[in-house]
Design a protein around this motif. Structure first.
Motif, mmCIF file in Angstrom:
data_model
loop_
_atom_site.group_PDB
_atom_site.id
_atom_site.type_symbol
_atom_site.label_atom_id
_atom_site.label_comp_id
_atom_site.label_asym_id
_atom_site.label_seq_id
_atom_site.Cartn_x
_atom_site.Cartn_y
_atom_site.Cartn_z
ATOM 1 N N PRO A 181 44.872 44.288 36.733
ATOM 2 C CA PRO A 181 44.478 45.247 38.009
ATOM 3 C C PRO A 181 43.032 45.120 38.729
ATOM 4 N N GLU A 182 42.011 44.528 37.681
ATOM 5 C CA GLU A 182 40.966 44.201 38.371
ATOM 6 C C GLU A 182 40.979 43.030 39.486
ATOM 7 N N TRP A 183 41.711 42.155 39.134
ATOM 8 C CA TRP A 183 42.111 40.984 40.104
ATOM 9 C C TRP A 183 42.758 41.487 41.236
ATOM 10 N N LEU A 184 43.889 42.235 41.073
ATOM 11 C CA LEU A 184 44.630 42.779 42.069
ATOM 12 C C LEU A 184 43.923 43.743 43.128
ATOM 13 N N GLN A 185 42.958 44.361 42.544
ATOM 14 C CA GLN A 185 41.862 45.249 43.155
ATOM 15 C C GLN A 185 41.147 44.399 44.455
ATOM 16 N N TYR A 186 40.694 43.279 44.134
ATOM 17 C CA TYR A 186 39.832 42.280 44.665
ATOM 18 C C TYR A 186 40.801 41.779 45.865
ATOM 19 N N VAL A 187 42.136 41.282 45.438
ATOM 20 C CA VAL A 187 43.115 40.705 46.375
ATOM 21 C C VAL A 187 43.497 41.607 47.453
ATOM 22 N N LEU A 188 43.727 42.804 47.069
ATOM 23 C CA LEU A 188 44.178 43.819 48.012
ATOM 24 C C LEU A 188 42.993 44.041 48.843
ATOM 25 N N LEU A 189 41.722 44.153 48.586
ATOM 26 C CA LEU A 189 40.842 44.160 49.425
ATOM 27 C C LEU A 189 40.731 43.009 50.547
ATOM 28 N N SER A 190 40.930 41.675 49.987
ATOM 29 C CA SER A 190 41.009 40.666 51.076
ATOM 30 C C SER A 190 41.951 40.933 52.105
ATOM 31 N N ALA A 248 42.593 36.125 49.411
ATOM 32 C CA ALA A 248 42.658 35.527 50.636
ATOM 33 C C ALA A 248 41.635 35.560 51.689
ATOM 34 N N ARG A 249 41.248 34.275 52.262
ATOM 35 C CA ARG A 249 40.313 34.363 53.402
ATOM 36 C C ARG A 249 40.586 35.071 54.576
ATOM 37 N N LYS A 250 39.692 35.662 55.203
ATOM 38 C CA LYS A 250 39.953 36.537 56.231
ATOM 39 C C LYS A 250 41.041 36.329 57.441
ATOM 40 N N ASP A 251 40.970 35.096 57.477
ATOM 41 C CA ASP A 251 41.982 34.408 58.486
ATOM 42 C C ASP A 251 43.297 33.968 57.981
ATOM 43 N N PHE A 252 43.556 34.266 56.689
ATOM 44 C CA PHE A 252 44.917 33.840 56.055
ATOM 45 C C PHE A 252 45.992 34.157 56.804
ATOM 46 N N ILE A 266 33.315 39.658 48.805
ATOM 47 C CA ILE A 266 34.569 39.468 49.343
ATOM 48 C C ILE A 266 34.330 39.608 50.662
ATOM 49 N N ARG A 267 33.803 41.232 51.093
ATOM 50 C CA ARG A 267 33.537 41.579 52.611
ATOM 51 C C ARG A 267 32.450 40.460 53.250
ATOM 52 N N GLU A 268 31.720 40.190 52.630
ATOM 53 C CA GLU A 268 30.847 39.047 53.192
ATOM 54 C C GLU A 268 31.341 37.527 53.310
ATOM 55 N N GLN A 269 32.668 37.326 52.448
ATOM 56 C CA GLN A 269 33.311 36.007 52.542
ATOM 57 C C GLN A 269 32.518 34.920 51.828
ATOM 58 N N LYS A 270 31.613 35.375 50.862
ATOM 59 C CA LYS A 270 30.607 34.367 50.234
ATOM 60 C C LYS A 270 31.604 33.420 49.407
ATOM 61 N N CYS A 271 32.747 34.036 48.815
ATOM 62 C CA CYS A 271 33.440 33.341 47.941
ATOM 63 C C CYS A 271 34.127 32.190 48.419
ATOM 64 N N VAL A 280 41.109 31.779 47.320
ATOM 65 C CA VAL A 280 40.540 31.276 46.124
ATOM 66 C C VAL A 280 41.047 32.023 44.716
ATOM 67 N N HIS A 281 41.328 31.209 43.894
ATOM 68 C CA HIS A 281 42.116 31.588 42.776
ATOM 69 C C HIS A 281 41.305 31.917 41.507
ATOM 70 N N LEU A 282 41.308 33.222 41.035
ATOM 71 C CA LEU A 282 40.352 33.706 40.128
ATOM 72 C C LEU A 282 40.774 33.035 38.734
ATOM 73 N N HIS A 283 39.915 33.023 37.612
ATOM 74 C CA HIS A 283 40.358 32.184 36.688
ATOM 75 C C HIS A 283 41.050 33.318 35.731
#
Length: 274
Positions: A17-26, A100-104, A138-143, A235-238
């Protein structure tokens, strides 16, 4: 339902769930919003349901949660259910641990072609760097920025070229890469009709190459896979892979060999059982 729906994003998940939260935000900050999201959930607990519920409340995107009870690794079954539930003609597949990068989505839509599937790329983050990801990052796309990643301890390798924002460089690298364009569930897109024509995923298959096999049937059926691994990136989270097992890998290998040998274009163990 969005009237100009151009794609369905199918995100597979299981108890992350913690990873999915980030993916959905992206996906909520994509440069285009003309898509729906289907989460193909292979038996996660209530924490995942809560994350999806919270996200659904705060987004303008249409989000569907397709769930099945946990019965071991049954990803192919839940993906077939998600394909059936999709409303768009074009499907983009990714995993619940890939930001996903914002242009994905925009990139997949721009590069799609009839009778073709698109094989995208992913860049693996170390465990340490994965732990430093936040909503703000993620919002700033630093990753997706080499400098930030290196500063946080990500080893500098050639694979960082997957994060290029230069279209010219991406086209060149897509052309020269020795890596074959395949159906890799972390980042791939195709026309729904082309996937239905081969009857979706083979539900006998467990972890290990189950996505490649459906792509092989599509190729046998005249679909060309185009390489876009340097254009559409995530980017793939470990994480660990506790579901890997030798018996399943051998079964999958046998099925893939049968597909190759018979030049199969259809699985009777797919969406429609015969």
């Amino acid at each position: 339902m969005q009237s100009n729906l151009q794609a369905t994003i199918i995100i597979s998940t299981f108890n992350k769930p913690e990873w999915l939260q980030y993916v959905l935000l992206s996906f909520d900050i994509q440069t285009t919003k003309n898509f729906e999201i289907i989460i193909a959930d292979d038996g996660s607990d209530e924490k995942t349901k809560a994350v999806i519920g919270q996200f659904s409340k705060n987004t303008d995107l249409n989000v569907k949660h397709i769930w099945q009870a946990d019965d071991g690794f049954q990803k192919t079954k839940i993906l077939n259910k998600a394909i059936e539930a999709s409303n768009a003609d074009y499907l983009i597949f990714t995993d619940g641990d890939c930001i996903a990068r914002k242009d994905f989505v925009e990139t997949h839509l721009k590069l799609r072609r009839l009778k073709c599937a698109l094989s995208g790329g992913y860049f693996k983050l170390t465990e340490d760097v994965s732990s430093k990801i936040t909503d703000t990052i993620i919002r700033e796309q630093k990753c997706f920025e080499k400098d930030w990643l290196i500063a946080e301890g990500q080893p500098k390798t050639f694979k960082m070229n997957k994060l290029t924002t230069s279209k010219t460089k991406a086209i060149f690298l897509n052309f020269v890469t020795p890596t074959k364009a395949t159906f890799d569930g972390m980042n791939v897109s195709c026309w729904k009709a082309d996937l239905l024509a081969v009857n979706g995923f083979d539900e006998r298959m467990k972890y290990g190459g189950e996505d490649r096999e459906v792509g092989e049937r599509m190729m046998n059926n005249g679909i060309k896979f185009l390489q876009i691994r340097y254009s559409a990136t995530c980017v793939h989270l470990h994480h660990d892979r506790p579901y890997e097992n030798e018996e399943a890998l051998l079964l999958n290998k046998k099925i893939r060999q049968e597909t190759k040998h018979a030049k199969s274009t259809y699985s009777k163990y797919g969406i429609h059982k015969s």
